[in-house]
Design an enzyme around this catalytic site. Structure first.
Site, mmCIF file in Angstrom:
data_model
loop_
_atom_site.group_PDB
_atom_site.id
_atom_site.type_symbol
_atom_site.label_atom_id
_atom_site.label_comp_id
_atom_site.label_asym_id
_atom_site.label_seq_id
_atom_site.Cartn_x
_atom_site.Cartn_y
_atom_site.Cartn_z
ATOM 1 N N ASP A 44 -3.715 -4.483 -18.532
ATOM 2 C CA ASP A 44 -2.687 -3.538 -18.983
ATOM 3 C C ASP A 44 -2.860 -3.035 -20.411
ATOM 4 O O ASP A 44 -1.878 -2.721 -21.085
ATOM 5 C CB ASP A 44 -1.289 -4.183 -18.853
ATOM 6 C CG ASP A 44 -0.954 -4.535 -17.411
ATOM 7 O OD1 ASP A 44 -1.470 -3.860 -16.500
ATOM 8 O OD2 ASP A 44 -0.172 -5.473 -17.210
ATOM 9 N N ILE A 100 -10.606 -6.964 -12.219
ATOM 10 C CA ILE A 100 -11.773 -6.154 -11.874
ATOM 11 C C ILE A 100 -13.023 -6.815 -12.465
ATOM 12 O O ILE A 100 -13.028 -7.208 -13.639
ATOM 13 C CB ILE A 100 -11.611 -4.719 -12.428
ATOM 14 C CG1 ILE A 100 -10.345 -4.077 -11.849
ATOM 15 C CG2 ILE A 100 -12.823 -3.860 -12.106
ATOM 16 C CD1 ILE A 100 -10.327 -3.952 -10.353
ATOM 17 N N GLU A 108 6.532 6.403 -8.769
ATOM 18 C CA GLU A 108 5.093 6.106 -8.712
ATOM 19 C C GLU A 108 4.422 6.974 -7.653
ATOM 20 O O GLU A 108 3.352 7.534 -7.862
ATOM 21 C CB GLU A 108 4.856 4.628 -8.379
ATOM 22 C CG GLU A 108 5.274 3.672 -9.477
ATOM 23 C CD GLU A 108 5.008 2.223 -9.090
ATOM 24 O OE1 GLU A 108 3.977 1.937 -8.469
ATOM 25 O OE2 GLU A 108 5.850 1.362 -9.419
ATOM 26 N N HIS A 134 1.229 0.905 -13.542
ATOM 27 C CA HIS A 134 2.023 -0.289 -13.872
ATOM 28 C C HIS A 134 3.505 0.105 -13.859
ATOM 29 O O HIS A 134 3.869 1.130 -14.439
ATOM 30 C CB HIS A 134 1.615 -0.799 -15.260
ATOM 31 C CG HIS A 134 2.311 -2.070 -15.636
ATOM 32 N ND1 HIS A 134 1.939 -3.294 -15.139
ATOM 33 C CD2 HIS A 134 3.386 -2.298 -16.434
ATOM 34 C CE1 HIS A 134 2.742 -4.227 -15.619
ATOM 35 N NE2 HIS A 134 3.633 -3.647 -16.408
ATOM 36 N N GLY A 194 0.779 -1.237 0.000
ATOM 37 C CA GLY A 194 0.000 0.000 0.000
ATOM 38 C C GLY A 194 0.808 1.283 0.000
ATOM 39 O O GLY A 194 0.303 2.330 0.388
ATOM 40 N N SER A 195 2.055 1.221 -0.491
ATOM 41 C CA SER A 195 2.844 2.462 -0.450
ATOM 42 C C SER A 195 2.277 3.530 -1.399
ATOM 43 O O SER A 195 2.332 4.721 -1.089
ATOM 44 C CB SER A 195 4.325 2.186 -0.742
ATOM 45 O OG SER A 195 4.515 1.793 -2.067
ATOM 46 N N ASN A 196 1.694 3.104 -2.515
ATOM 47 C CA ASN A 196 1.047 4.095 -3.394
ATOM 48 C C ASN A 196 -0.213 4.663 -2.744
ATOM 49 O O ASN A 196 -0.508 5.850 -2.872
ATOM 50 C CB ASN A 196 0.696 3.461 -4.748
ATOM 51 C CG ASN A 196 1.871 3.460 -5.694
ATOM 52 O OD1 ASN A 196 2.287 4.496 -6.203
ATOM 53 N ND2 ASN A 196 2.442 2.287 -5.920
ATOM 54 N N LYS A 204 -6.379 -8.739 -8.078
ATOM 55 C CA LYS A 204 -7.491 -9.480 -8.698
ATOM 56 C C LYS A 204 -7.959 -8.751 -9.943
ATOM 57 O O LYS A 204 -7.817 -7.527 -10.043
ATOM 58 C CB LYS A 204 -8.671 -9.582 -7.719
ATOM 59 C CG LYS A 204 -8.366 -10.407 -6.506
ATOM 60 C CD LYS A 204 -8.486 -11.877 -6.823
ATOM 61 C CE LYS A 204 -8.106 -12.708 -5.620
ATOM 62 N NZ LYS A 204 -7.831 -14.085 -5.931
ATOM 63 N N ASN A 237 -5.098 2.639 -13.412
ATOM 64 C CA ASN A 237 -4.139 1.719 -12.797
ATOM 65 C C ASN A 237 -2.728 2.259 -13.014
ATOM 66 O O ASN A 237 -2.489 3.024 -13.946
ATOM 67 C CB ASN A 237 -4.264 0.334 -13.445
ATOM 68 C CG ASN A 237 -3.327 -0.684 -12.808
ATOM 69 O OD1 ASN A 237 -3.165 -0.729 -11.584
ATOM 70 N ND2 ASN A 237 -2.688 -1.502 -13.629
#
Ligand code: GRF
Length: 198
Positions: free
Chosen positions: A151, A94, A180, A110, A11-13, A92, A108
């Site tokens: 992606d 979506i 990021e 990447h 969860g750093s983002n 997971k 998202n």
């Protein structure tokens, strides 16, 4: 905007986005964390910042068919009046019902330059290892819209970094993760301001 973050990992983002909200860089409210893993770091971070958590996985909701399962997500997102879904290390796929209800409102991040080094199996350290093994000299990050295929949604933003001779997958991951944290909030702000159209 009301934002819901989906995360499964450290969860750093997520933390970086919450900090951007806290320090006033973002106008949006981060209202909800959706996770499939109730023990992940992102859940701890949500508690720290007072963000509601919705834990959902097939194990938690056994016996639902695909449509019913998708509906659980959509109902929760509607309950919180979510405008934008931000995926930040969500492991997971979506649910189609969510993609349908939130068309062009799911983004998202990447950790490579798509369309290279993306697709099934390309997550976490695997991505950086593939980059190192391919001996390319440039990698980076991509922020993109989410559709039914991994992606492959419209690219909104990319930032490149040099891959040095001395880099390995771990040093590269660290370099890119730091970027990021900076650029995910930057892109969300551009969406808020209408400068990046979604
Ligand atoms: C990041 O590298 C992101 O690009 C990818 O998953 C990772 C999540 O890291 N989608 P964290 O959980 O935010 O630390």
């Amino acid at each position: 905007m009301n934002i819901c973050v989906f995360a499964s990992g450290g969860g750093s983002n997520f933390r970086a986005i919450l900090e951007s909200g806290r320090n006033g860089f973002l106008y949006s409210r981060i209202r909800l964390l959706i996770t499939n893993n109730s023990e992940c770091g992102a859940v701890e971070i949500a508690k720290e910042y007072g963000v509601d958590v919705f834990h959902i996985s097939r194990k938690v909701y056994p016996g639902l068919n695909d449509a019913e399962y998708g509906r659980v997500f959509v109902d929760k997102l509607n309950e919180y009046k979510i405008d934008l879904i931000v995926l930040a290390g969500y492991m997971k796929k979506i649910e189609p019902a969510v993609i349908k209800s939130f068309t062009n409102r799911i983004i998202n991040i990447h950790p490579a330059l798509l369309p290279s080094f993306g697709g099934k199996g390309m997550y976490g350290i695997n991505v950086h290892k593939a980059v190192i093994d391919a001996r390319v000299r440039v990698s980076g990050l991509t922020i993109h819209m989410v559709n039914e295929e991994y992606d492959s949604g419209r690219i909104l933003f990319q930032k490149s970094v040099e891959v040095n001779e001395t880099d390995n997958e771990y040093t590269l991951q660290k370099k890119i993760l730091a970027l990021e944290h900076k650029y995910y909030s930057y892109v969300i702000k551009k969406i808020e301001e209408g400068e990046i159209g979604i």
